[in-house]
Design an enzyme around this catalytic site. Structure first.
Site, PDB file in Angstrom:
ATOM      1  CG  ASN A  18       7.170 -12.904  -9.678  1.00 35.40           C
ATOM      2  OD1 ASN A  18       7.187 -13.272 -10.860  1.00 35.40           O
ATOM      3  ND2 ASN A  18       6.127 -13.078  -8.883  1.00 35.40           N
ATOM      4  CD1 TRP A  19      11.511  -9.534 -13.781  1.00 32.96           C
ATOM      5  CD2 TRP A  19      11.772 -10.293 -15.870  1.00 32.96           C
ATOM      6  NE1 TRP A  19      12.801  -9.274 -14.159  1.00 32.96           N
ATOM      7  CE2 TRP A  19      12.976  -9.723 -15.432  1.00 32.96           C
ATOM      8  CE3 TRP A  19      11.699 -10.845 -17.145  1.00 32.96           C
ATOM      9  CZ2 TRP A  19      14.109  -9.682 -16.245  1.00 32.96           C
ATOM     10  CZ3 TRP A  19      12.822 -10.804 -17.958  1.00 32.96           C
ATOM     11  CH2 TRP A  19      14.017 -10.224 -17.507  1.00 32.96           C
ATOM     12  CE  LYS A  20       3.973 -10.120  -9.230  1.00 25.58           C
ATOM     13  NZ  LYS A  20       3.045  -9.396  -8.381  1.00 25.58           N
ATOM     14  CG  HIS A 104       2.935 -15.161  -6.694  1.00 27.62           C
ATOM     15  ND1 HIS A 104       1.819 -14.361  -6.816  1.00 27.62           N
ATOM     16  CD2 HIS A 104       3.968 -14.331  -6.423  1.00 27.62           C
ATOM     17  CE1 HIS A 104       2.177 -13.104  -6.629  1.00 27.62           C
ATOM     18  NE2 HIS A 104       3.474 -13.060  -6.388  1.00 27.62           N
ATOM     19  CD  GLU A 106       0.328 -11.705  -8.880  1.00 33.86           C
ATOM     20  OE1 GLU A 106       1.084 -12.170  -9.757  1.00 33.86           O
ATOM     21  OE2 GLU A 106       0.538 -10.606  -8.323  1.00 33.86           O
ATOM     22  CD  GLU A 175       5.310 -12.169  -2.816  1.00 31.91           C
ATOM     23  OE1 GLU A 175       6.133 -11.338  -3.240  1.00 31.91           O
ATOM     24  OE2 GLU A 175       4.548 -12.796  -3.570  1.00 31.91           O
ATOM     25  N   GLY A 181       1.500  -5.181  -5.326  1.00 35.22           N
ATOM     26  CA  GLY A 181       1.115  -4.299  -6.433  1.00 35.22           C
ATOM     27  C   GLY A 181       0.244  -3.127  -6.019  1.00 35.22           C
ATOM     28  CB  SER A 221       4.440  -2.343  -2.199  1.00 36.64           C
ATOM     29  OG  SER A 221       3.183  -2.580  -2.822  1.00 36.64           O
ATOM     30  N   GLY A 242       8.275  -7.493  -7.215  1.00 35.43           N
ATOM     31  CA  GLY A 242       7.500  -7.513  -8.450  1.00 35.43           C
ATOM     32  C   GLY A 242       7.766  -6.271  -9.287  1.00 35.43           C
TER      33      GLY A 242
END
Ligand code: 13P
Length: 264
Positions: A18-20, A104, A106, A175, A181, A221, A242
C-alpha cells in the site's frame, strides 16, 4: 468448527504493497521493473501493488503478464453519477486492477463508516475485484480491553449481506492502528490471536467454508526482518505493507522472505 480447526494449507499467502499517497506515474514504472527483477522465481506467494489512482495506468502495463497484481486504495460504491473526486469499481477494472483496499484506518479516521465499507465491499466484488478489507483497533480501544469487540464488529459490518461464496474470496487485513507507521508492531502471537478472532467473526457472519478460505493479512510496521515471525503464525496468511513497500528492493525482500516461510 472453531477457528483453530480451519486449516491454512490451501490459503495462498498474499503480500500487498500500500503506497498510500506516494510516487508519480514515472516512479511507479521504474519501481515495477525493479520489483519484477527482484522477485523473479517467486511462485508460492501472491503479490499485489496498490499505487495511487494516478499511477495505475502507467504501472498496469509493466506488471501485465507477470504474477504481480495491480490494486487500488479506495473505490466508491455507486456505479456512476455525480460524485466528484470518486472512482467506481468498473473504472478500476478498466484500469487493470484486480484488488482494492477498502476501509483503511486512514480513511476511517477521515469519516468512512462501517456502512460505507460494506457498500464498497459489495460493489467491488460485484465488479470482479477482490476487496482487501482493513480492520483494526486504536490504542485507546486496546487499552480499554475492547480489541476483540471492535474488530469483530468491523468484520461483521463489512460482511453483512455478503454471500458466503464471495466472502470466501476476499482478503481481510488486520491493521492495529497503533502499529501503522510507528515502527511498533504487534507481536506475531498477538496478531495471530486477533486474526483467529477475525476468522471466527467471518465464520459467524458467512459460515465455516468462507472462514476457512478467507485470507487474513497482518499490517502495521511490517518489514523484511519481522515478516517471517508473522507468517510463522498459522492464522496469518500474508501482510499489507506500507512504508517498507515504498522501496522496490525492500518490498522484494519481504516477498522473498514470505516465499521462504510460507511459499510452497
Ligand atoms: P506501515 O507498514 O507503514 O506501518 O503501514 C501499514 C499500512 O497502513 C498498510 O496499509
Amino acid at each position: 468448527m472453531t477457528a483453530a480447526a480451519h486449516t491454512s494449507a490451501f490459503r495462498r499467502p498474499i503480500i500487498a504493497a500500500n503506497w498510500k499517497m506516494h510516487k508519480t506515474a514515472q516512479e511507479a514504472v521504474s519501481y515495477g521493473q525493479k520489483l519484477l527483477a527482484g522477485i523473479s522465481g517467486v511462485t508460492g506467494v501472491e503479490v499485489v501493488v496498490c499505487p495511487p489512482f494516478t499511477a495505475l495506468a502507467a504501472l498496469g502495463p509493466v506488471l501485465s503478464g507477470s504474477d504481480v497484481a495491480l490494486g487500488a486504495q479506495n473505490v466508491h460504491w455507486e456505479a456512476a453519477g455525480a460524485y466528484t473526486g470518486e472512482i467506481s469499481a468498473a473504472m478500476l477494472v478498466d484500469a487493470g486492477c484486480r484488488y482494492v483496499i477498502i476501509g483503511h484506518s486512514e480513511r476511517r479516521a477521515m469519516g468512512e463508516t462501517d456502512e460505507q465499507v460494506a457498500c464498497k465491499v459489495k460493489a467491488a466484488a460485484a465488479a470482479g475485484l477482490t476487496p482487501i478489507v482493513c480492520v483494526g483497533e486504536r490504542i485507546e480501544d486496546r487499552r480499554a480491553g475492547r480489541t476483540e469487540e471492535l474488530v469483530t464488529a468491523q468484520v461483521r459490518a463489512a460482511l453483512a449481506g455478503v454471500a458466503p461464496e464471495i466472502a470466501a474470496k476476499i482478503v481481510v487485513a488486520y491493521e492495529p492502528v497503533w502499529a501503522i507507521g510507528t515502527g511498533e508492531h504487534a507481536s506475531p502471537a498477538e496478531a495471530g490471536r486477533v486474526i483467529g478472532l477475525i476468522r471466527s467473526a467471518v465464520e459467524a457472519t458467512c459460515g465455516t467454508h468462507a472462514a476457512s478460505c478467507v485470507r487474513i493479512q497482518y499490517g502495521g510496521s511490517v518489514n523484511a526482518e519481522n515478516i517471517g515471525g508473522f507468517l510463522a503464525e498459522p492464522e496469518i496468511d500474508g501482510a499489507l505493507v506500507g512504508s517498507a513497500s515504498l522501496d522496490a528492493g525492500s518490498f522484494a525482500r519481504i516477498v522473498r522472505r514470505a516465499q521462504e516461510v510460507k511459499g510452497s
